[in-house]
Design a protein around this motif. Structure first.
Motif, PDB file in Angstrom:
ATOM      1  N   ASN A 106      17.201  29.913 -25.203  1.00 27.03           N
ATOM      2  CA  ASN A 106      17.282  30.843 -24.075  1.00 27.03           C
ATOM      3  C   ASN A 106      17.610  32.271 -24.494  1.00 27.03           C
ATOM      4  O   ASN A 106      17.410  33.195 -23.719  1.00 27.03           O
ATOM      5  CB  ASN A 106      18.336  30.351 -23.072  1.00 27.03           C
ATOM      6  N   MET A 107      18.135  32.452 -25.685  1.00 28.38           N
ATOM      7  CA  MET A 107      18.628  33.781 -26.063  1.00 28.38           C
ATOM      8  C   MET A 107      17.598  34.655 -26.777  1.00 28.38           C
ATOM      9  O   MET A 107      17.781  35.866 -26.885  1.00 28.38           O
ATOM     10  CB  MET A 107      19.868  33.632 -26.954  1.00 28.38           C
ATOM     11  N   LEU A 108      16.536  34.066 -27.284  1.00 26.02           N
ATOM     12  CA  LEU A 108      15.598  34.834 -28.116  1.00 26.02           C
ATOM     13  C   LEU A 108      15.035  36.048 -27.364  1.00 26.02           C
ATOM     14  O   LEU A 108      15.092  37.181 -27.868  1.00 26.02           O
ATOM     15  CB  LEU A 108      14.457  33.929 -28.602  1.00 26.02           C
ATOM     16  N   GLU A 109      14.535  35.824 -26.166  1.00 23.51           N
ATOM     17  CA  GLU A 109      13.934  36.913 -25.387  1.00 23.51           C
ATOM     18  C   GLU A 109      14.966  37.991 -25.085  1.00 23.51           C
ATOM     19  O   GLU A 109      14.685  39.186 -25.178  1.00 23.51           O
ATOM     20  CB  GLU A 109      13.356  36.355 -24.084  1.00 23.51           C
ATOM     21  N   THR A 110      16.175  37.563 -24.727  1.00 26.42           N
ATOM     22  CA  THR A 110      17.240  38.512 -24.395  1.00 26.42           C
ATOM     23  C   THR A 110      17.567  39.401 -25.596  1.00 26.42           C
ATOM     24  O   THR A 110      17.640  40.621 -25.476  1.00 26.42           O
ATOM     25  CB  THR A 110      18.497  37.738 -23.940  1.00 26.42           C
ATOM     26  N   VAL A 111      17.758  38.770 -26.742  1.00 24.80           N
ATOM     27  CA  VAL A 111      18.114  39.530 -27.955  1.00 24.80           C
ATOM     28  C   VAL A 111      16.993  40.523 -28.288  1.00 24.80           C
ATOM     29  O   VAL A 111      17.245  41.668 -28.673  1.00 24.80           O
ATOM     30  CB  VAL A 111      18.395  38.570 -29.144  1.00 24.80           C
ATOM     31  N   LYS A 112      15.775  40.059 -28.131  1.00 27.91           N
ATOM     32  CA  LYS A 112      14.617  40.914 -28.415  1.00 27.91           C
ATOM     33  C   LYS A 112      14.600  42.129 -27.498  1.00 27.91           C
ATOM     34  O   LYS A 112      14.433  43.255 -27.935  1.00 27.91           O
ATOM     35  CB  LYS A 112      13.341  40.080 -28.189  1.00 27.91           C
ATOM     36  N   ARG A 113      14.790  41.882 -26.204  1.00 30.00           N
ATOM     37  CA  ARG A 113      14.720  42.969 -25.219  1.00 30.00           C
ATOM     38  C   ARG A 113      15.884  43.936 -25.406  1.00 30.00           C
ATOM     39  O   ARG A 113      15.712  45.143 -25.410  1.00 30.00           O
ATOM     40  CB  ARG A 113      14.758  42.402 -23.795  1.00 30.00           C
ATOM     41  N   VAL A 114      17.068  43.389 -25.538  1.00 35.48           N
ATOM     42  CA  VAL A 114      18.261  44.235 -25.666  1.00 35.48           C
ATOM     43  C   VAL A 114      18.168  45.128 -26.900  1.00 35.48           C
ATOM     44  O   VAL A 114      18.547  46.294 -26.875  1.00 35.48           O
ATOM     45  CB  VAL A 114      19.521  43.339 -25.715  1.00 35.48           C
ATOM     46  N   ASN A 115      17.612  44.593 -27.953  1.00 28.09           N
ATOM     47  CA  ASN A 115      17.548  45.359 -29.205  1.00 28.09           C
ATOM     48  C   ASN A 115      16.186  46.009 -29.445  1.00 28.09           C
ATOM     49  O   ASN A 115      15.959  46.572 -30.508  1.00 28.09           O
ATOM     50  CB  ASN A 115      17.909  44.442 -30.376  1.00 28.09           C
ATOM     51  N   ASN A 116      15.348  45.886 -28.439  1.00 28.33           N
ATOM     52  CA  ASN A 116      14.028  46.500 -28.513  1.00 28.33           C
ATOM     53  C   ASN A 116      13.295  46.112 -29.806  1.00 28.33           C
ATOM     54  O   ASN A 116      12.799  46.958 -30.550  1.00 28.33           O
ATOM     55  CB  ASN A 116      14.170  48.032 -28.412  1.00 28.33           C
ATOM     56  N   LEU A 117      13.297  44.815 -30.069  1.00 24.82           N
ATOM     57  CA  LEU A 117      12.672  44.328 -31.303  1.00 24.82           C
ATOM     58  C   LEU A 117      11.371  43.581 -30.989  1.00 24.82           C
ATOM     59  O   LEU A 117      11.263  42.936 -29.946  1.00 24.82           O
ATOM     60  CB  LEU A 117      13.622  43.358 -32.018  1.00 24.82           C
ATOM     61  N   PRO A 118      10.406  43.643 -31.888  1.00 27.79           N
ATOM     62  CA  PRO A 118       9.162  42.906 -31.658  1.00 27.79           C
ATOM     63  C   PRO A 118       9.336  41.427 -32.017  1.00 27.79           C
ATOM     64  O   PRO A 118      10.356  41.031 -32.587  1.00 27.79           O
ATOM     65  CB  PRO A 118       8.196  43.575 -32.633  1.00 27.79           C
TER      66      PRO A 118
END
Ligand SMILES: Cc1cc2nc3c(=O)[nH]c(=O)nc-3n(C[C@H](O)[C@H](O)[C@H](O)COP(=O)(O)OP(=O)(O)OC[C@H]3O[C@@H](n4cnc5c(N)ncnc54)[C@H](O)[C@@H]3O)c2cc1C
Length: 540
Positions: free
Chosen positions: A327-339
């Motif tokens: 569940n956290m992958l998308e959140t971490v990506k969005r929060v850190n603006n990572l591809p």
């Protein structure tokens, strides 16, 4: 022969004894009736006594010799033998009386000295015992050091050492078909476990999701070594199968069970070559035999991606239902603006499937999607256990599995199974330098822009907080629920291809390796035809 005197005495005695009854008899016969009542009492007694005497003399005593000495009378033995029923009551010291000896000189002084109680402290009680134990331990250690030979790797603080062979015991061997075996190995020595206690996670050999690694196994008779790919698997003993057979079940090592990677257990999937030096030696080992392992040796490190340092995907656990959703992958990506982490395509034949299994079953599974093209002679060659794991990984949408079997000509790997490469989502400065050799100017510029963006995002990480619902990804209760949703989304083509298998297979898929210079060689074959090159293909 008797002495004359004794004989005489004996005779006179006999005579006198004989006379008495005669006299009595004559008396009794001559007595008149008047005198009888007066002497009745006495005569009765006499009569009794004399009767007994007269009978006595005719008695035959066969057991007693006439020559035996006369029995001793009143020796006091009977008295001594008599049971003393009087209870023994010890007298207190001050009640005792002694009259035998006078007091010893300085008796008072002596008594006082004896009477003074000894002061018993904890130290006086335990120190001698502790000293004895120390001496015994020291003697034991000295004996151990002097008398026993320390084997190679016995005292190592590492499970595996790249420079030293460590002994492993074959604890299970499952023959899959005529050529393929799955072998469970357990370290012979456990000294290394002490160093794992405080730092188990970082010391674990299964904690990397960014590399393929192998161990070297030695054939001790010829000193030939070959590489093999360990898998984080073990056999759980005695499970009933659906056929009601009792068969050990293949399981994935669970990092949460605090057993230091299950005591260093690992499995190797081996193909036996009839004239193969090492594979033959390994597959000939019986349970309890020893194999010597050296490593780990990193074969290939995947390109760096900052998301890997920020997030770990939940480990795959035997069954899809046991696996946690990510569940956290998308959140971490969005929060850190990572591809996204780049997708991979893996071309494997035979035992060449082992490296990708290592990547997916490790404690930090690969974060991107992996397309697997698996080639084999028959569908049974992989064995039930490994096949099951690949099938489940497919169901969890972590991989897309395409099998190519020689027995099914239509499924054979061809150009249709190779897509064009995609550009990587993230390129580190070092990778960019290497890639620059193979990319055109526009591609380099595009990557440079991406990289600048991601580097800024990574620097900001500590200050970032999840501000809104938009920052959060979807929430799933189970990994299967998540897989149902993500499987519908189109997958971005892979930006990295890895090829692993026998020489002929590598030639066919990616062109030959330069074995003389131990280099990768130019990319050709199926991948070369689709414009893959040395910047995005690795031949294991
Ligand atoms: C990084 C790495 C990881 C590996 N992991 C595994 C693994 O997990 N499991 C595994 O079984 N093997 C693995 N291998 C291959 C392994 O190292 C040996 O090459 C293989 O077991 C054969 O060794 P051998 O000594 O038995 O045969 P050799 O004595 O080297 O060869 C004898 C004969 O066997 C035949 N032969 C040997 N190797 C091959 C081959 N690859 N293809 C076709 N014919 C061959 C040839 O006819 C050869 O003449 C890996 C190799 C590498 C480089």
């Amino acid at each position: 022969m008797f002495p004359l005197r004794q004989l005489r005495v004996g005779r006179s005695h006999l005579t006198s004894r004989r006379l008495i009854p005669l006299r009595y008899n004559s008396n009794s016969s001559n007595n008149n009736k008047q005198s009888k009542p007066e002497d009745e009492e006495e005569s009765k007694e006499v009569s009794k006594k004399n009767d007994a005497d007269s009978i006595d003399q005719f008695k035959i005593k066969p057991s007693t010799s006439r020559a035996a000495p006369a029995p001793l009378e009143n020796t006091g033995i009977e008295q001594l033998m008599r049971k003393d029923t009087k209870p023994y009551i010890p007298k207190l010291k001050h009640q005792r009386l002694t009259h035998e000896y006078p007091d010893l000189p300085n008796a008072d002084e002596y008594t006082n000295m004896v009477k003074t109680p000894k002061t018993i402290t904890r130290w006086t009680r335990y120190v001698p015992k502790m000293l004895t134990a120390l001496v015994v331990a020291w003697c034991g250690y000295t004996y151990y050091v002097w008398m026993t030979d320390v084997e190679e790797g016995e005292e190592s603080t590492e499970l595996l050492d790249p420079d030293e062979f460590h002994k492993f015991i074959v604890t299970h061997k499952e023959q899959i078909d005529d050529e393929h075996y799955l072998i469970e190995l357990v370290p012979k020595f456990d000294h290394w476990q002490y160093s794992f206690m405080g730092n188990g996670e970082s010391k674990s050999v299964w904690n990397g999701s960014d590399r393929f690694w192998s161990v070297e196994i030695k054939q001790p008779d010829t000193n030939v070594v070959r590489s093999y790919t360990p898998l984080p698997l073990y056999f759980m003993k005695s499970e009933y199968t659906k056929n009601n057979l009792r068969k050990p079940l293949l399981k994935i090592i669970n990092p949460e069970a605090e057993e230091f990677d299950k005591g260093g257990t690992m499995c190797i999937y081996v193909k036996r070559y009839d004239n193969g030096e090492v594979s033959r030696y390994i597959t000939d080992r019986k349970i309890g035999d020893v194999l010597e392992l050296r490593g780990p040796r990193t074969e290939f490190k995947l390109p760096y991606h900052p998301l890997r340092t920020l997030h770990s995907r939940p480990i795959f656990r035997d069954l899809p239902s046991k696996t946690e959703p990510d569940n956290m992958l998308e959140t971490v990506k969005r929060v850190n603006n990572l591809p996204d982490v780049d997708n991979l395509v893996f071309y494997a034949a035979g035992t060449g499937i082992a490296p990708v299994l290592q990547l997916l079953l490790s404690q930090k599974p690969y974060l991107g999607h992996v397309a697997i093209h698996y080639s084999a002679k028959t569908p049974t060659e992989l064995g039930e256990g490994l096949q099951r794991f690949l099938f489940f990984l497919d169901k969890l949408d972590r991989v897309t599995l395409t099998c190519h079997y020689d027995t099914e000509p239509r499924s054979v790997l061809g150009a249709k199974d190779v897509l064009k490469p995609a550009l990587p989502n993230y390129v580190s400065p070092l990778s960019l330098e290497n890639k620059a050799k193979f990319l055109n100017e526009d591609e380099i510029k595009e990557l440079q822009e991406k990289m600048d963006l991601e580097n800024t995002a990574v620097l900001d990480i500590p200050d970032k907080l999840i501000q809104s619902a938009a920052d959060r990804g979807d929430y799933f209760e189970t990994a299967l629920e998540q897989a149902i949703k993500t499987a519908k989304m189109p997958k971005k083509p892979a930006s990295l291809a890895i090829v692993c298998g026998p020489e002929g297979y590598i030639d066919y898929v990616a062109g030959p390796k330069d074995l003389i210079r131990d280099e990768q060689g130019k990319v050709a074959g199926l991948l070369g035809d689709k414009k893959w090159d040395n910047s995005n293909v690795y031949k294991l």
